[in-house]
Design an enzyme around this catalytic site. Sequence first.
Site, PDB file in Angstrom:
ATOM      1  N   HIS A 368       0.803  -1.229   0.000  1.00 16.51           N
ATOM      2  CA  HIS A 368       0.000   0.000   0.000  1.00 16.51           C
ATOM      3  C   HIS A 368       0.830   1.271   0.000  1.00 16.51           C
ATOM      4  O   HIS A 368       0.319   2.334   0.347  1.00 16.51           O
ATOM      5  CB  HIS A 368      -0.908   0.043   1.227  1.00 16.51           C
ATOM      6  CG  HIS A 368      -1.973  -0.991   1.241  1.00 16.51           C
ATOM      7  ND1 HIS A 368      -3.240  -0.770   0.755  1.00 16.51           N
ATOM      8  CD2 HIS A 368      -1.957  -2.266   1.681  1.00 16.51           C
ATOM      9  CE1 HIS A 368      -3.968  -1.859   0.919  1.00 16.51           C
ATOM     10  NE2 HIS A 368      -3.212  -2.787   1.474  1.00 16.51           N
ATOM     11  N   LYS A 559      -7.754  13.870   4.485  1.00 24.23           N
ATOM     12  CA  LYS A 559      -6.873  12.706   4.429  1.00 24.23           C
ATOM     13  C   LYS A 559      -5.860  12.876   5.552  1.00 24.23           C
ATOM     14  O   LYS A 559      -5.744  13.968   6.115  1.00 24.23           O
ATOM     15  CB  LYS A 559      -6.158  12.605   3.078  1.00 24.23           C
ATOM     16  CG  LYS A 559      -5.531  13.937   2.619  1.00 24.23           C
ATOM     17  CD  LYS A 559      -4.966  13.869   1.201  1.00 24.23           C
ATOM     18  CE  LYS A 559      -5.975  14.004   0.109  1.00 24.23           C
ATOM     19  NZ  LYS A 559      -6.160  12.794  -0.698  1.00 24.23           N
ATOM     20  N   ARG A 560      -5.111  11.822   5.872  1.00 28.97           N
ATOM     21  CA  ARG A 560      -4.075  11.994   6.873  1.00 28.97           C
ATOM     22  C   ARG A 560      -3.129  13.118   6.458  1.00 28.97           C
ATOM     23  O   ARG A 560      -2.935  13.376   5.263  1.00 28.97           O
ATOM     24  CB  ARG A 560      -3.303  10.683   7.059  1.00 28.97           C
ATOM     25  CG  ARG A 560      -4.027   9.671   7.921  1.00 28.97           C
ATOM     26  CD  ARG A 560      -4.272  10.153   9.330  1.00 28.97           C
ATOM     27  NE  ARG A 560      -3.039  10.142  10.100  1.00 28.97           N
ATOM     28  CZ  ARG A 560      -2.754   9.241  11.040  1.00 28.97           C
ATOM     29  NH1 ARG A 560      -3.614   8.285  11.344  1.00 28.97           N
ATOM     30  NH2 ARG A 560      -1.612   9.287  11.702  1.00 28.97           N
ATOM     31  N   LYS A 565       1.412  14.300   0.702  1.00 25.49           N
ATOM     32  CA  LYS A 565       0.054  14.631   0.243  1.00 25.49           C
ATOM     33  C   LYS A 565      -0.088  16.129  -0.036  1.00 25.49           C
ATOM     34  O   LYS A 565      -1.010  16.566  -0.695  1.00 25.49           O
ATOM     35  CB  LYS A 565      -0.976  14.179   1.285  1.00 25.49           C
ATOM     36  CG  LYS A 565      -1.002  12.651   1.488  1.00 25.49           C
ATOM     37  CD  LYS A 565      -2.026  12.258   2.554  1.00 25.49           C
ATOM     38  CE  LYS A 565      -1.970  10.803   2.945  1.00 25.49           C
ATOM     39  NZ  LYS A 565      -2.662   9.908   1.988  1.00 25.49           N
ATOM     40  N   THR A 669      -8.384   6.659  -1.836  1.00 29.38           N
ATOM     41  CA  THR A 669      -9.740   6.125  -1.969  1.00 29.38           C
ATOM     42  C   THR A 669     -10.741   7.242  -1.709  1.00 29.38           C
ATOM     43  O   THR A 669     -11.873   7.195  -2.201  1.00 29.38           O
ATOM     44  CB  THR A 669      -9.985   4.970  -0.974  1.00 29.38           C
ATOM     45  OG1 THR A 669      -9.449   5.343   0.300  1.00 29.38           O
ATOM     46  CG2 THR A 669      -9.330   3.696  -1.455  1.00 29.38           C
ATOM     47  N   LYS A 673     -14.443   8.451  -3.541  1.00 27.46           N
ATOM     48  CA  LYS A 673     -15.686   8.812  -2.837  1.00 27.46           C
ATOM     49  C   LYS A 673     -16.200  10.167  -3.314  1.00 27.46           C
ATOM     50  O   LYS A 673     -17.404  10.360  -3.513  1.00 27.46           O
ATOM     51  CB  LYS A 673     -15.448   8.833  -1.317  1.00 27.46           C
ATOM     52  CG  LYS A 673     -15.125   7.455  -0.740  1.00 27.46           C
ATOM     53  CD  LYS A 673     -14.550   7.511   0.677  1.00 27.46           C
ATOM     54  CE  LYS A 673     -13.849   6.189   1.006  1.00 27.46           C
ATOM     55  NZ  LYS A 673     -12.965   6.283   2.189  1.00 27.46           N
TER      56      LYS A 673
HETATM   57  C1  26V Z   1       2.012   1.828   7.905  1.00 27.66           C
HETATM   58  C2  26V Z   1       2.400   1.791   9.201  1.00 27.66           C
HETATM   59  C3  26V Z   1       3.794   1.845   9.495  1.00 27.66           C
HETATM   60  C4  26V Z   1       4.084   1.396  10.883  1.00 27.66           C
HETATM   61  C5  26V Z   1       3.192   1.990  11.873  1.00 27.66           C
HETATM   62  C6  26V Z   1       1.759   1.678  11.594  1.00 27.66           C
HETATM   63  C7  26V Z   1       1.426   1.724  10.200  1.00 27.66           C
HETATM   64  C8  26V Z   1       0.099   1.689   9.852  1.00 27.66           C
HETATM   65  C9  26V Z   1      -0.265   1.714   8.558  1.00 27.66           C
HETATM   66  C10 26V Z   1       0.687   1.792   7.598  1.00 27.66           C
HETATM   67  C11 26V Z   1       0.244   1.742   6.215  1.00 27.66           C
HETATM   68  C12 26V Z   1       0.413   3.000   5.529  1.00 27.66           C
HETATM   69  C13 26V Z   1       0.069   2.708   4.181  1.00 27.66           C
HETATM   70  C14 26V Z   1      -1.304   3.191   3.825  1.00 27.66           C
HETATM   71  O1  26V Z   1      -2.206   3.452   4.585  1.00 27.66           O
HETATM   72  N1  26V Z   1      -1.417   3.307   2.568  1.00 27.66           N
HETATM   73  C15 26V Z   1      -2.584   3.821   1.938  1.00 27.66           C
HETATM   74  O2  26V Z   1      -3.354   2.714   1.528  1.00 27.66           O
HETATM   75  C16 26V Z   1      -4.535   3.117   0.879  1.00 27.66           C
HETATM   76  C17 26V Z   1      -5.318   1.871   0.581  1.00 27.66           C
HETATM   77  O3  26V Z   1      -4.638   1.087  -0.338  1.00 27.66           O
HETATM   78  C18 26V Z   1      -4.199   3.897  -0.365  1.00 27.66           C
HETATM   79  O4  26V Z   1      -5.382   4.338  -0.958  1.00 27.66           O
HETATM   80  C19 26V Z   1      -3.316   5.102  -0.031  1.00 27.66           C
HETATM   81  O5  26V Z   1      -2.884   5.730  -1.210  1.00 27.66           O
HETATM   82  C20 26V Z   1      -2.123   4.643   0.759  1.00 27.66           C
HETATM   83  O6  26V Z   1      -1.369   5.746   1.227  1.00 27.66           O
END
Ligand code: 26V
Length: 826
Positions: A368, A559-560, A565, A669, A673
């Site tokens: 992701h 968004k975050r 971003k 995503t 929406k």
């Molecule tokens: C990474 C980490 C790193 C360690 C700490 C906890 C944690 C929690 C989540 C993540 C994942 C980050 C990646 C993420 O959220 N990606 C997003 O995924 C969406 C669904 O596929 C996508 O639409 C976004 O573009 C993407 O940034």
Amino acid sequence: MTDKRVNGSAVVTSPQNTVEGFVKEFLRELSFGQGVTLERASVNDQYLALARTVRQYLMARWLETLQRQREAQAKSVAYLSAEYLLGRQLDNALLATDLTEVVEEGLASLGIELQTLRDQETEPGLGNGGLGRLAACFVDSLATMSVPCIGYGIRYDYGIFRQTFVDGWQVEQPDNWLALGAPWEFPHPEAAVTVHFGGRTETYDDEGVERTRWVHDWDVLGVPFNYMVPGYQNGRVNTLRLWSAKATQAFDLQIFNSGEYVDAVRAQTFAENISKVLYPEDSTPQGKELRLQQQYFFVACSIKDFVDYVLPEDFDLHRLPERIIFQLNDTHPVIAVPELMRVLVDEKKWDWDEAWAVTQQCFAYTCHTLLPEALEVWSVELMGRLLPRHLEIIYRINEEFLAEVAAKHPGDDALLERMSIIAERPERSVRMAYLATVAGSKVNGVAALHSDLLRDKVLPDFSAYWPDKFTNVTNGVTPRRFVRLSNPALSELITEAVGVGWVTDLERLRGMEPLADDQEFREKFRAVKAHNKERLSTLLQARDGITLPADAMLDVMVKRLHEYKRQTLKVLHIVTLYDRVLRGELDPATMQKRVFAFGAKAAPGYHMAKQIIGLINHVGATINDDPRLGGALTVVFPPNYNVTLAETLIPAADLSEQISLAGKEASGTGNMKFALNGALTIGTDDGANVEIRELVGDDNFFLFGLLEPQVADLVAAGYQPGRYYEEDPALKRAVDLIASGTFSGGDGSVFAPLVQNLLTEDRFLALADYRSYIDAQDRVDAAYADVEGWTRSAILNVARSGFFSSDRSMWDYIDRIWHTPPVVSR
Ligand code: 26V
């Protein structure tokens, strides 16, 4: 009561689908469940009783689904995800059971408003952002499509923090989502499983075969909490199983016996910490021990659950791939790979090779991200201390994999170093994405561009080695929650135009295309937008005391908060408009009125992200109060953006901001929406924006910015942000306004770190894209002035976005990765 007999055994009853039937059950839940009379019931009592009543209607379907699944021996998807950002449950359950009207009427007859009870629900915020919300959309779609799926995850006691602002700066508060009761969950303490940690390994002789066993040091219990995942009006209810950590008895007793009562209680807290809180980072892994504990905890529970309880007792595990595919939602659950190997080799006493052959068929991995710093690695030191046997297994997987590579590419040591699951620098560590790629039957990115970049830039050696392993599945969003529930007015209009089937077959929205040219339909469409803006206005007034001006374009970025971003670019646009007014280039009386709405949480330790939040709020405070603007520009930043707020905000938006640096946003995503709810996008050629633009057409999308290859070239040539600042007077003035303290009471030092960062580093090329962005925004203003033309584009955005249903994503996963056909009702 209507009786339902399943297979002649379990007798399950559903309350009657009538107003009287509902009222009777509701009152029973109030008295027998909550122990209160209607007269004395608080709103929370009423909400809990309502939730429990509604779930009664789902119960027969749930039990029947499970029964049918057992009989059919169908292959299931086990979605392994550390996050599920579910949103509120009540409305979704009412929609699934088609009970909304009955309930509304029934409650009204008791003098209760359904909306009041809806608002009582605290959403389970068990995720950070896109990745967690995607998991929630996927399980919704699979239930609606009658595909067997169990979602596995963690029942955090505290979800994503509640964001507050103090003087415009983010302050985090704990999210105690369980405080007022959790009516949607079904705890099963009797089905708890034990998970081991620490210790060492030893070998022993097992009738002439040398085997390894893990002599663990400590353990915890995983208690499953089940949640219903109802399909949309199809009689199916899948399961989401979230694990909660509890101290084992052994854990307590050991210390109790030594008379150390206080230590025993403390030790219990230690074990239960594992599922205490969601890590609020969503980009840079911190490598924290507790996080690895969480990851192993939930996958060990899940694998044990599936193998020992979901499968029949006598099941031959050699046939495991016929019954399961574990989908790894990013690298967080990848420790499941060595865990399954450990179960098969150490516990079931299989040969390594046969265990590996089965394991490889049981996993698939979704990536992701594209940011290198977001790829998880665990130090060998930590992994060895917490999971010594798993580290050994990872070493062996790596050894055999590298031997295979070496045989194909003799003498290429550099290749071996690049592909090794173990990194040697900067510290010896396990590359979880590599482990997932080696073990998985498939690896997918989440949008077309992302999957290409993943293949060519992030994992090029692996894709050259296994070209067929790599695939794309473009993300999607559930039309149930994000259109049908969140936008009732548009839903009605769509149904009027194309009939009811669109909720489960979103491509039918295409039928609206010709209506974009229909004057009367356009008027109705505008009335829907106006209605949704009013709804938002009422909500923000009540929720945050924010007043929205009427008749303004609503420009939204939610968004975050992350530098890639580029919320900062949005701020530079706002400051530029402000500057133009102050310089007399724009007349506030005639210019396009705009509301700039933001929603964003920053990871608590991400200082630059928190600076940006402070900047948005300070710019807002200055601009909103400046009489020279005459109310033409308004910045609103409601705190604590979450799924619930999104549901009111997105349907009201005119303009969707998707402005990440090309090549950085894996998919997005939110972008989908907005398009589905009739906002036009201003966006870069990034993530799923690319596919949105292709589908809705160039004329109905505002493209700007460098393309990904241009970004790569510019960075390779040595990007110098200062040059853009020097060469574009408008940009210089905007940056100088911030630097000089215009928005911080004359104190230029407040935003100095941010300004400094922009001028000297600007990792995400905001200054390089500034001019192109401003020009595109000017085109937006001009387009918005053409009311009919804008409405036409908005309708076409809706009509052409059916592709972005998560149902379509699920069909793609089924076709390309899972091969799990639906189990159709009898
Ligand atoms: C990474 C980490 C790193 C360690 C700490 C906890 C944690 C929690 C989540 C993540 C994942 C980050 C990646 C993420 O959220 N990606 C997003 O995924 C969406 C669904 O596929 C996508 O639409 C976004 O573009 C993407 O940034």
